[in-house]
Design an enzyme around this catalytic site. Structure first.
Site, short mmCIF file in Angstrom:
data_model
loop_
_atom_site.label_atom_id
_atom_site.label_comp_id
_atom_site.label_asym_id
_atom_site.label_seq_id
_atom_site.Cartn_x
_atom_site.Cartn_y
_atom_site.Cartn_z
N CYS A 129 2.40 1.78 -9.07
CA CYS A 129 1.48 2.25 -8.02
C CYS A 129 1.27 3.75 -8.23
O CYS A 129 1.47 4.26 -9.34
CB CYS A 129 2.01 1.91 -6.63
SG CYS A 129 3.59 2.68 -6.21
N ARG A 150 4.56 0.80 -2.64
CA ARG A 150 4.19 -0.53 -3.12
C ARG A 150 4.98 -1.01 -4.33
O ARG A 150 5.48 -2.14 -4.34
CB ARG A 150 2.68 -0.57 -3.43
CG ARG A 150 1.82 -0.38 -2.20
CD ARG A 150 0.38 -0.07 -2.56
NE ARG A 150 0.29 1.27 -3.18
CZ ARG A 150 -0.81 1.77 -3.69
NH1 ARG A 150 -1.92 1.06 -3.72
NH2 ARG A 150 -0.81 2.99 -4.20
N ASP A 171 -2.98 0.78 -0.12
CA ASP A 171 -2.06 1.92 -0.03
C ASP A 171 -1.68 2.14 1.44
O ASP A 171 -2.54 2.47 2.25
CB ASP A 171 -2.76 3.15 -0.61
CG ASP A 171 -1.88 4.39 -0.61
OD1 ASP A 171 -0.80 4.36 0.03
OD2 ASP A 171 -2.27 5.37 -1.25
#
Ligand code: 4NP
Length: 155
Positions: A9, A15, A126
């Site tokens: 990420c 994440r 996100d």
């Protein structure tokens, strides 16, 4: 030989560490620990050395999953070191491919959401600047995508 997965990420604090630890959780349940290994990295240098974000850890803990590890930045050496590289969103995907100048490793790079079977999302959103719901959603989506990925690797 162990099959090596790398989750990527932007910051490697939300994440991708969630994906790495969720995948390890599913791999352990499936008794495939000796066959598949996981790591994660960020395309940015923003949080190098940091623990997973506290909010992401809290969301994972609700599913009895502990997030461990420290953030590191993706490096071109990762193209050779891993068998499959999973990008959380399109920006991550483009960033990774841009570092593969010869295009030798393009086929190793995939979008994480391609493996989800119960979510229509094309990217893992996100959660960094949002609230608790966003973090919970990331866990939910990644549980789905990781299960799909494991099923894909298993046949
Ligand atoms: P991640 O989340 O890419 O899922 O780890 C983010 C972490 C940090 C920032 C953005 C996204 N940041 O801008 O610092």
């Amino acid at each position: 030989m162990t099959y090596r997965l790398l989750f990527v990420c932007l910051g490697n604090i939300c994440r991708s560490p969630a994906a790495e630890n969720i995948m390890n959780h599913l791999i352990a349940q499936a008794e495939l620990t000796s066959e598949i290994s996981c790591d994660s990295a960020g395309t940015s240098s923003y949080h190098i050395g940091a623990l997973p974000d506290r909010r992401m850890r809290a969301a994972a803990a609700e599913q009895s999953i502990q997030l461990v590890g420290h953030a590191r930045q993706f490096t071109p050496a990762d193209f050779e070191a891993f068998d499959l590289i999973l990008a959380m969103d399109r920006d991550n995907y483009r960033h990774i491919l841009a570092l593969d100048r010869t295009r030798a490793y393009h086929s190793k790079v995939k979008m994480m959401c391609d493996y989800a079977t119960n979510h229509a999302d094309q990217e893992v959103p996100d959660p960094y600047y949002g609230g608790t719901d966003g973090f919970n959603y990331v866990i939910d989506l990644l549980l789905d995508a990781c299960a799909g990925l494991l099923a894909d690797l298993d046949h």
